[in-house]
Every structure is written in structure tokens, then in C-alpha cells.
Motif scaffolding. Structure first.
Motif, PDB file in Angstrom:
ATOM      1  N   VAL A   1       0.922  -1.243   0.000  1.00  0.00           N
ATOM      2  CA  VAL A   1       0.118   0.047  -0.251  1.00  0.00           C
ATOM      3  C   VAL A   1       0.815   1.156   0.066  1.00  0.00           C
ATOM      4  CG1 VAL A   1      -1.742   1.063   1.486  1.00  0.00           C
ATOM      5  CG2 VAL A   1      -1.668  -1.363   1.094  1.00  0.00           C
ATOM      6  N   THR A   2       0.868   2.174  -1.023  1.00  0.00           N
ATOM      7  CA  THR A   2       1.649   3.187  -1.033  1.00  0.00           C
ATOM      8  C   THR A   2       0.452   4.488  -1.006  1.00  0.00           C
ATOM      9  OG1 THR A   2       3.076   2.076  -2.606  1.00  0.00           O
ATOM     10  CG2 THR A   2       3.158   4.550  -2.590  1.00  0.00           C
ATOM     11  N   LEU A   3       1.122   5.385  -0.126  1.00  0.00           N
ATOM     12  CA  LEU A   3       0.183   6.553   0.079  1.00  0.00           C
ATOM     13  C   LEU A   3       1.243   7.789   0.536  1.00  0.00           C
ATOM     14  CD1 LEU A   3      -1.898   5.043   2.944  1.00  0.00           C
ATOM     15  CD2 LEU A   3      -2.757   5.395   0.844  1.00  0.00           C
ATOM     16  N   SER A   4       0.471   8.807   0.287  1.00  0.00           N
ATOM     17  CA  SER A   4       1.259  10.209   0.421  1.00  0.00           C
ATOM     18  C   SER A   4       1.067  10.504   1.998  1.00  0.00           C
ATOM     19  CB  SER A   4       0.575  11.449  -0.560  1.00  0.00           C
ATOM     20  OG  SER A   4       0.610  11.076  -1.878  1.00  0.00           O
ATOM     21  N   GLU A   5       1.885  11.367   2.161  1.00  0.00           N
ATOM     22  CA  GLU A   5       1.836  11.590   3.855  1.00  0.00           C
ATOM     23  C   GLU A   5       0.582  12.434   3.975  1.00  0.00           C
ATOM     24  OE1 GLU A   5       5.353  14.048   5.020  1.00  0.00           O
ATOM     25  OE2 GLU A   5       5.536  13.121   6.642  1.00  0.00           O
ATOM     26  N   GLU A   6       0.045  12.321   5.132  1.00  0.00           N
ATOM     27  CA  GLU A   6      -1.155  12.804   5.698  1.00  0.00           C
ATOM     28  C   GLU A   6      -2.507  12.192   4.966  1.00  0.00           C
ATOM     29  OE1 GLU A   6      -1.316  17.318   5.492  1.00  0.00           O
ATOM     30  OE2 GLU A   6       0.577  17.383   6.561  1.00  0.00           O
TER      31      GLU A   6
ATOM     32  N   VAL B   1       5.534   9.263   7.248  1.00  0.00           N
ATOM     33  CA  VAL B   1       6.707   8.603   6.632  1.00  0.00           C
ATOM     34  C   VAL B   1       7.054   7.650   7.379  1.00  0.00           C
ATOM     35  CG1 VAL B   1       8.718   8.727   5.678  1.00  0.00           C
ATOM     36  CG2 VAL B   1       7.322  10.419   4.900  1.00  0.00           C
ATOM     37  N   SER B   2       7.254   7.895   8.748  1.00  0.00           N
ATOM     38  CA  SER B   2       7.726   6.915   9.938  1.00  0.00           C
ATOM     39  C   SER B   2       6.763   5.837  10.126  1.00  0.00           C
ATOM     40  CB  SER B   2       7.785   7.737  11.251  1.00  0.00           C
ATOM     41  OG  SER B   2       6.648   8.348  11.457  1.00  0.00           O
ATOM     42  N   ASP B   3       5.514   5.927   9.356  1.00  0.00           N
ATOM     43  CA  ASP B   3       4.728   4.651   9.802  1.00  0.00           C
ATOM     44  C   ASP B   3       5.100   3.561   8.685  1.00  0.00           C
ATOM     45  OD1 ASP B   3       1.718   6.948  10.222  1.00  0.00           O
ATOM     46  OD2 ASP B   3       3.174   5.872  11.622  1.00  0.00           O
ATOM     47  N   SER B   4       5.935   4.075   7.727  1.00  0.00           N
ATOM     48  CA  SER B   4       6.354   2.752   6.510  1.00  0.00           C
ATOM     49  C   SER B   4       6.809   1.697   7.327  1.00  0.00           C
ATOM     50  CB  SER B   4       7.222   3.414   5.611  1.00  0.00           C
ATOM     51  OG  SER B   4       6.812   4.444   4.941  1.00  0.00           O
ATOM     52  N   ALA B   5       6.158   0.634   7.009  1.00  0.00           N
ATOM     53  CA  ALA B   5       6.689  -0.592   7.921  1.00  0.00           C
ATOM     54  C   ALA B   5       5.460  -1.875   7.271  1.00  0.00           C
ATOM     55  CB  ALA B   5       6.332  -0.489   9.376  1.00  0.00           C
ATOM     56  N   VAL B   6       5.834  -2.988   7.860  1.00  0.00           N
ATOM     57  CA  VAL B   6       4.897  -4.061   7.562  1.00  0.00           C
ATOM     58  C   VAL B   6       3.808  -4.264   8.675  1.00  0.00           C
ATOM     59  CG1 VAL B   6       4.745  -6.642   7.033  1.00  0.00           C
ATOM     60  CG2 VAL B   6       6.776  -5.096   6.264  1.00  0.00           C
ATOM     61  N   TYR B   7       2.760  -4.477   8.317  1.00  0.00           N
ATOM     62  CA  TYR B   7       1.598  -4.747   9.484  1.00  0.00           C
ATOM     63  C   TYR B   7       0.960  -5.995   9.322  1.00  0.00           C
ATOM     64  CZ  TYR B   7       2.264   0.251   9.901  1.00  0.00           C
ATOM     65  OH  TYR B   7       2.690   1.666  10.220  1.00  0.00           O
TER      66      TYR B   7
ATOM     67  N   THR C   1       0.949  -6.758   5.541  1.00  0.00           N
ATOM     68  CA  THR C   1       0.783  -5.886   4.546  1.00  0.00           C
ATOM     69  C   THR C   1       2.016  -4.730   4.552  1.00  0.00           C
ATOM     70  OG1 THR C   1      -1.779  -6.177   4.471  1.00  0.00           O
ATOM     71  CG2 THR C   1      -0.875  -4.205   3.531  1.00  0.00           C
ATOM     72  N   ILE C   2       2.465  -4.273   3.473  1.00  0.00           N
ATOM     73  CA  ILE C   2       3.751  -3.470   3.570  1.00  0.00           C
ATOM     74  C   ILE C   2       3.099  -2.170   3.269  1.00  0.00           C
ATOM     75  CG2 ILE C   2       5.662  -2.573   2.173  1.00  0.00           C
ATOM     76  CD1 ILE C   2       6.211  -5.613   1.447  1.00  0.00           C
ATOM     77  N   LEU C   3       3.219  -1.269   3.945  1.00  0.00           N
ATOM     78  CA  LEU C   3       2.728   0.319   3.807  1.00  0.00           C
ATOM     79  C   LEU C   3       3.949   0.928   3.543  1.00  0.00           C
ATOM     80  CD1 LEU C   3       0.938   2.486   4.072  1.00  0.00           C
ATOM     81  CD2 LEU C   3       1.308   2.327   6.605  1.00  0.00           C
ATOM     82  N   ARG C   4       3.906   1.937   2.305  1.00  0.00           N
ATOM     83  CA  ARG C   4       4.917   2.744   2.210  1.00  0.00           C
ATOM     84  C   ARG C   4       4.359   4.175   2.006  1.00  0.00           C
ATOM     85  NH1 ARG C   4       6.709  -1.199  -2.630  1.00  0.00           N
ATOM     86  NH2 ARG C   4       8.206  -2.644  -1.422  1.00  0.00           N
ATOM     87  N   VAL C   5       4.860   5.201   2.877  1.00  0.00           N
ATOM     88  CA  VAL C   5       4.328   6.594   3.044  1.00  0.00           C
ATOM     89  C   VAL C   5       5.461   7.206   2.171  1.00  0.00           C
ATOM     90  CG1 VAL C   5       3.368   8.443   4.302  1.00  0.00           C
ATOM     91  CG2 VAL C   5       3.014   5.964   4.770  1.00  0.00           C
ATOM     92  N   LYS C   6       4.959   8.193   1.210  1.00  0.00           N
ATOM     93  CA  LYS C   6       5.889   9.069   0.474  1.00  0.00           C
ATOM     94  C   LYS C   6       5.781  10.519   1.080  1.00  0.00           C
ATOM     95  CE  LYS C   6       5.742   6.444  -3.846  1.00  0.00           C
ATOM     96  NZ  LYS C   6       5.546   6.654  -5.015  1.00  0.00           N
ATOM     97  N   SER C   7       6.771  11.149   1.250  1.00  0.00           N
ATOM     98  CA  SER C   7       6.829  12.572   1.640  1.00  0.00           C
ATOM     99  C   SER C   7       6.259  13.591   0.484  1.00  0.00           C
ATOM    100  CB  SER C   7       8.114  12.879   2.200  1.00  0.00           C
ATOM    101  OG  SER C   7       9.182  12.838   1.336  1.00  0.00           O
TER     102      SER C   7
END
Lengths: 110, 113
Positions: free
Chosen positions: A11-16, A82-88, A104-110
């Protein structure tokens, strides 16, 4: 036996952005449910838990509600960082062991 | 959080070597666990100990041998491993075996050459 199914990532999301990671379970009875998080290079950390139906677990802005009618325990956060990027990992207790979802891999982009 | 510690953090070993992984928990818990985490596979429970007695053994090959000398320490003895045994090995502990959340160590990254 009991089992857990998580949505596939990454899952790839932007910050906020708003986060939802789906988790459904199959179980006899009403086992305790958990979300664990694994940051890069580290072991798993307990993020939150719920021990009975309709309980809401919460921690660090994350929430999940134990819903027996839909057998779900979806993880949500209103504004990811961004610091929430991790595996859940979603998990439940089955006898004397934890049963984990695939993660589930989470990637948060700044 | 240093509740559960594992050593070494990284280990490279040949297939004919013998090595041991160590886990120590400082939480006063009675149950300890070994898990294997491989890439693209679900977390696999290997062994469960309650008050130093093994209560679960999930069909793990005999080249993995656990030892729990007391409720604070857990070892995983390794010998004649295969390359497919390369993985992250995680130790965890919980207050009791049933119904209690588990606390994990940082893991040992094992590479078998």
C-alpha cells in the motif's frame, strides 16, 4: 483452525493520507485480535489489540474495531506519516499460539 | 524496548557448522516462542515453551533443536542447515501461553551458505 486474511500490499500513500488495511478472520468463538507492526530491520511490535466484540483498540493514532458481524478487524489511521512505513500484521489467538496474516507492506511518501 | 533480546543479530554459517541462537526476556513472562520469518511467506511458529516445558512443536526438522533452561532464556541450536533455512528467526515471550499478547525480540538474520 482459525485463520486471518489481510489485504495484499504494498500500500503506497502520500503523507497525511487516510489509511485502511483490511483484515478478516475465520474463528471458532471470539478470539482476541491484534495488530503488530514490523519496522525495517526490527522484530514485531504490538500495535493494538481487542479482546471482545465491539472493542476498539487504539495506539499512536491507529485504530481497529472488533466486528463480529463482518468478522473483521480493519486497521485505520487518519493521517499517515513517513515514519509509519512498515509491515503490518493482523493476528488472532488460536489455542496456545498466535496466527498471523501474511502482512501488508505500507509505504508512505513525503 | 529491550524486553526481549536476541543474539547474535546476524549470523552467517556453512551447512556443516553448528551454532546457537540465544533469546532472553526481561519481562517476567512464563512462555517463550521461536518463529521463522522468510521472505514472502507468513510467519511460521516453530516452538512454544511454557515454564520451560515444550508445549508445541510444529513439525520442525530435527536440525533445529530448542532448549529452554529457565523461563527467561531460550536457545535454538542449529546444525547441518540448508540454504532454505536462511531467514529471520524471531523470539517472543508472553505472560502465559493462552490469550496473552506476545512481545518480540529484534530477530537474528541467519544466512546459510
Amino acid at each position: 483452525g482459525n485463520s486471518v486474511t489481510q489485504m495484499e500490499g504494498p500500500v503506497t500513500l502520500s503523507e497525511e493520507a487516510f489509511l485502511t488495511i483490511n483484515c478478516t478472520y475465520t474463528a471458532t468463538g471470539y478470539p482476541s485480535l491484534f495488530w503488530y507492526v514490523q519496522y525495517p530491520g526490527e522484530g514485531l511490535q504490538l500495535l493494538l489489540k481487542a479482546t471482545k466484540a465491539d472493542d476498539k483498540g487504539s495506539n499512536k493514532g491507529f485504530e481497529a474495531t472488533y466486528r463480529k458481524e463482518t468478522t473483521s478487524f480493519h486497521l485505520e489511521k487518519g493521517s499517515v506519516q513517513v515514519s509509519d512505513s512498515a509491515v503490518y500484521f493482523c493476528a488472532l489467538i488460536d489455542g496456545n499460539k498466535l496466527v498471523f496474516g501474511a502482512g501488508t507492506i505500507l509505504r508512505v511518501k513525503s | 524496548e529491550t524486553g526481549v533480546t536476541q543474539t547474535p543479530r546476524h549470523l552467517v554459517m556453512g551447512m556443516t557448522n553448528k551454532k546457537s541462537l540465544k533469546c532472553e526476556q526481561h519481562l517476567g513472562h512464563n512462555a517463550m516462542y521461536w518463529y521463522k520469518q522468510s521472505a514472502k511467506k507468513p510467519l511460521e511458529l516453530m516452538f512454544v515453551y511454557s515454564l520451560e516445558e515444550r508445549v508445541e512443536n510444529n513439525s520442525v526438522p530435527s536440525r533445529f533443536s530448542p532448549e529452554c533452561p529457565n523461563s527467561s532464556h531460550l536457545f535454538l541450536h542449529l546444525h547441518t542447515l540448508q540454504p532454505e533455512d536462511s531467514a529471520l528467526y524471531l523470539c517472543a515471550s508472553s505472560q502465559e501461553v493462552v490469550r496473552y499478547e506476545q512481545y518480540f525480540g529484534p530477530g537474528t538474520r541467519l544466512t546459510v551458505t
